[in-house]
Design a protein around this motif. Sequence first.
Motif, PDB file in Angstrom:
ATOM      1  N   ASP A  99       0.810  -1.229   0.000  1.00 26.10           N
ATOM      2  CA  ASP A  99       0.000   0.000   0.000  1.00 26.10           C
ATOM      3  C   ASP A  99       0.838   1.272   0.000  1.00 26.10           C
ATOM      4  OD1 ASP A  99      -2.398  -1.501   0.145  1.00 26.10           O
ATOM      5  OD2 ASP A  99      -2.116  -1.730   2.303  1.00 26.10           O
ATOM      6  N   SER A 100       2.122   1.176  -0.362  1.00 24.91           N
ATOM      7  CA  SER A 100       2.967   2.373  -0.373  1.00 24.91           C
ATOM      8  C   SER A 100       2.853   3.164  -1.667  1.00 24.91           C
ATOM      9  CB  SER A 100       4.431   1.992  -0.136  1.00 24.91           C
ATOM     10  OG  SER A 100       4.906   1.144  -1.162  1.00 24.91           O
ATOM     11  N   ARG A 145       4.611   5.072  21.801  1.00 25.35           N
ATOM     12  CA  ARG A 145       3.913   5.755  22.891  1.00 25.35           C
ATOM     13  C   ARG A 145       2.528   6.209  22.461  1.00 25.35           C
ATOM     14  NH1 ARG A 145       6.528  10.901  26.108  1.00 25.35           N
ATOM     15  NH2 ARG A 145       4.660  11.599  27.206  1.00 25.35           N
ATOM     16  N   GLU A 146       2.389   6.532  21.167  1.00 17.98           N
ATOM     17  CA  GLU A 146       1.110   7.000  20.644  1.00 17.98           C
ATOM     18  C   GLU A 146       0.376   5.922  19.855  1.00 17.98           C
ATOM     19  OE1 GLU A 146      -0.284  10.058  21.046  1.00 17.98           O
ATOM     20  OE2 GLU A 146       1.333  10.583  22.414  1.00 17.98           O
ATOM     21  N   ASN A 147       1.022   4.748  19.676  1.00 20.54           N
ATOM     22  CA  ASN A 147       0.424   3.673  18.881  1.00 20.54           C
ATOM     23  C   ASN A 147       0.007   4.183  17.509  1.00 20.54           C
ATOM     24  OD1 ASN A 147      -0.370   1.045  18.381  1.00 20.54           O
ATOM     25  ND2 ASN A 147      -2.473   1.409  19.097  1.00 20.54           N
ATOM     26  N   ARG A 148       0.865   4.955  16.917  1.00 22.78           N
ATOM     27  CA  ARG A 148       0.563   5.617  15.651  1.00 22.78           C
ATOM     28  C   ARG A 148       0.718   4.652  14.473  1.00 22.78           C
ATOM     29  NH1 ARG A 148       0.236  10.785  14.654  1.00 22.78           N
ATOM     30  NH2 ARG A 148       1.110  11.267  16.683  1.00 22.78           N
ATOM     31  N   GLY A 149      -0.161   4.778  13.494  1.00 24.30           N
ATOM     32  CA  GLY A 149      -0.055   3.986  12.283  1.00 24.30           C
ATOM     33  C   GLY A 149       0.841   4.657  11.262  1.00 24.30           C
ATOM     34  N   TYR A 150       0.859   4.117  10.040  1.00 22.96           N
ATOM     35  CA  TYR A 150       1.781   4.595   9.026  1.00 22.96           C
ATOM     36  C   TYR A 150       1.108   5.415   7.932  1.00 22.96           C
ATOM     37  CZ  TYR A 150       4.511   0.790  11.066  1.00 22.96           C
ATOM     38  OH  TYR A 150       5.151  -0.051  11.919  1.00 22.96           O
ATOM     39  N   LYS A 176      -4.608   8.717   0.300  1.00 23.42           N
ATOM     40  CA  LYS A 176      -3.801   8.392   1.471  1.00 23.42           C
ATOM     41  C   LYS A 176      -2.731   7.373   1.085  1.00 23.42           C
ATOM     42  CE  LYS A 176      -6.706   4.649   3.337  1.00 23.42           C
ATOM     43  NZ  LYS A 176      -7.473   4.199   4.516  1.00 23.42           N
ATOM     44  N   THR A 177      -1.598   7.455   1.764  1.00 23.41           N
ATOM     45  CA  THR A 177      -0.439   6.659   1.386  1.00 23.41           C
ATOM     46  C   THR A 177       0.227   6.102   2.634  1.00 23.41           C
ATOM     47  OG1 THR A 177      -0.099   8.185  -0.467  1.00 23.41           O
ATOM     48  CG2 THR A 177       1.683   6.655   0.025  1.00 23.41           C
ATOM     49  N   LYS A 178       0.688   4.876   2.544  1.00 28.55           N
ATOM     50  CA  LYS A 178       1.386   4.250   3.662  1.00 28.55           C
ATOM     51  C   LYS A 178       2.893   4.358   3.443  1.00 28.55           C
ATOM     52  CE  LYS A 178      -0.170   0.559   5.722  1.00 28.55           C
ATOM     53  NZ  LYS A 178      -0.554  -0.833   6.055  1.00 28.55           N
TER      54      LYS A 178
END
Length: 643
Positions: free
Chosen positions: A538-539, A579-584, A568-570
């Motif tokens: 998905d990049s 710490r924020e459990n952030r996605g890509y 949107k792009t990964k």
Amino acid sequence: MAWSAPVPEGESIFLDDMPVVLSASRLSQPVNEAPVAVTIIDRQMIRDSGAWDLSEIFRLVPGMYVAYHADPYFSADSTVAYHGMVTTTMSDRMQVLIDGRSVYASLFGGVNWSDLPIVLDDIERIEVIRGPDSASYGANSYSGVINIITRHPAETQGQTLSFALGKGRKEAVYRYGGKQGDLNYRLTASLRDDTGEDSRIKNATSAFTFWTLNKYDNKTIQNLSLRADYQLNSADTMEFQFGYNGGPREVGEYNNVSAISRNAQNHFEMLHWRRALEAGGELSVQAFHTVERVYASLRDSDGISNGDAILRRYDLEVQHTFSPFKNARLVWGGSIRYDQTYAPYYLGVGDNQYLFGDFPYHLRRFFGNLEWRARPDLVFNVGGMIENNTYTGTDTTPRFAINWHVQPGHTLRLSHSRATRSPSVYEKIYDSYWRGSDFYPSLPEMQTERVKSTELGYIGKYGRLDLDFRLFYDDYSQLIDVRNKRSAAGGNLNAGTAVMRGYELQLKAQLSDQTRVIYGLSGGGVKSDNVNGVIYSDSLPKYSHSLMLSHRINDQWSGSLVAYQVAKTKFNATDYNPRENRGYFIDGNRRFDGRLSYQFKIGGKQAECALIAQNLADARYFEYRHDNELPGRAVRLNFKLDI
């Protein structure tokens, strides 16, 4: 200058009104006979785009992803990547040339766009090869090639002065073009101040301080360039170029490596001799020398560190073009290159363990491309390159393409090629580090990245409408990852694989003598095993659009409106924070730019005043990272005068 043979009368029916490209195979060819898809960005497109940075222009290319000032480490510079799969801000899978001179950096790969000694007004055209082209330009022409072609000094005679002033931006450019007998020359000097992004993020995605501050990216750019072309006699020409780029640059981000002081000092010299041969052939020899130098004091967890880096390149290339038999043209040649890289801080590994000295890199190439017109409507291109380098040994990258003119104005192209990307110095040092006796001595030595690419294209002409459509299938293997210990522990630094499928559409319509529309569309997907945590799936954005409408109102007034939209792009963990459990994923975005210009005369001299607004809607979105927020609406005034 690439060579082209006269077009036989029976074939002109297929080639009339087709633009000519110079870069695809090293032969001058109509775009519907090139072995790969090419986007041509002409001077009018550059002007109408309202671009401030050179990197911004490539938003107009189908399949290109551009992020504003995405690099927070070595250089606060833009990312320009073709077909996604961006694992570093340097975007190290695409070759970039200026007049045939490679500006692909050896340390991390990719290009430092702000460090190039060139101004937009000196560019004649840009040819973007949309697809692998190692057959013509070797390793690192892995996903595509950008060739920036500057104007001949004979076209820039006289003096020109221009100024730009706007939000956080100032620039002055002076150009002088002269002629002495058979010698034409041009001298260009410029000074630019750019405060870059806003210091604080307006629409932060997290209250954590790290995600509320933008990067340090103020910069001053001093450019000086000289090009001189001398007609020695009826057959021989000599071209000399010199360029300098320097000035203070900020780099860094909150709570990470930041430059207390950083200064760039870059220069190059190039000499290019050409001889016209009988029957339209040509022999050329090109030599250039490049030095990229950075003086920097860095603040990191260890205190103050020396961030100096020096990159040197010496390159010599010989090329011969001729007709070996009827209805055929052959270009062949070879080159040698020697790089030296000194960057103790960036090439150090382990705790307080730094490697000093120059890291040498030798490169030898032999290339060739045969174009054969089997019938007036059928053209074959067969070529390839054999390349040997210090790091990975010898590779061969072939290409085969067939262009069939189904009928006048309609051409089908089928091509298949292989391409490679060699490791950067940074990657090679880490390769040696992981294979050290303290880690994984049995780890196999790093190899080149590889891709097999197949393309089906269609080029059509419908009156004043030009259409370019392609389907592509790219199979990537041996993708490199050296930064993650899991790669070495897994026993292979070349373990990554990915498959990319997609489409691209490019339309150019001259609606009238005053109005032109240019539209680009691309989309597709990437599937990967995502080995060792490197996220390739998905990049590639599922879609991206660009639309440019330009109109000349009368002899004095003209304007343009440009729109961009990206899904949107990964990206590969570029801002992951446990710490924020952030996605890509970076959300999709859209933006609008506009330009309105007025031409007039002052004392009989031509002048132009242009009002340019970028990000008209004041959109506050992110590119590449969640701490990389595009600046808001940026308005500037450009004034240009021939003196």
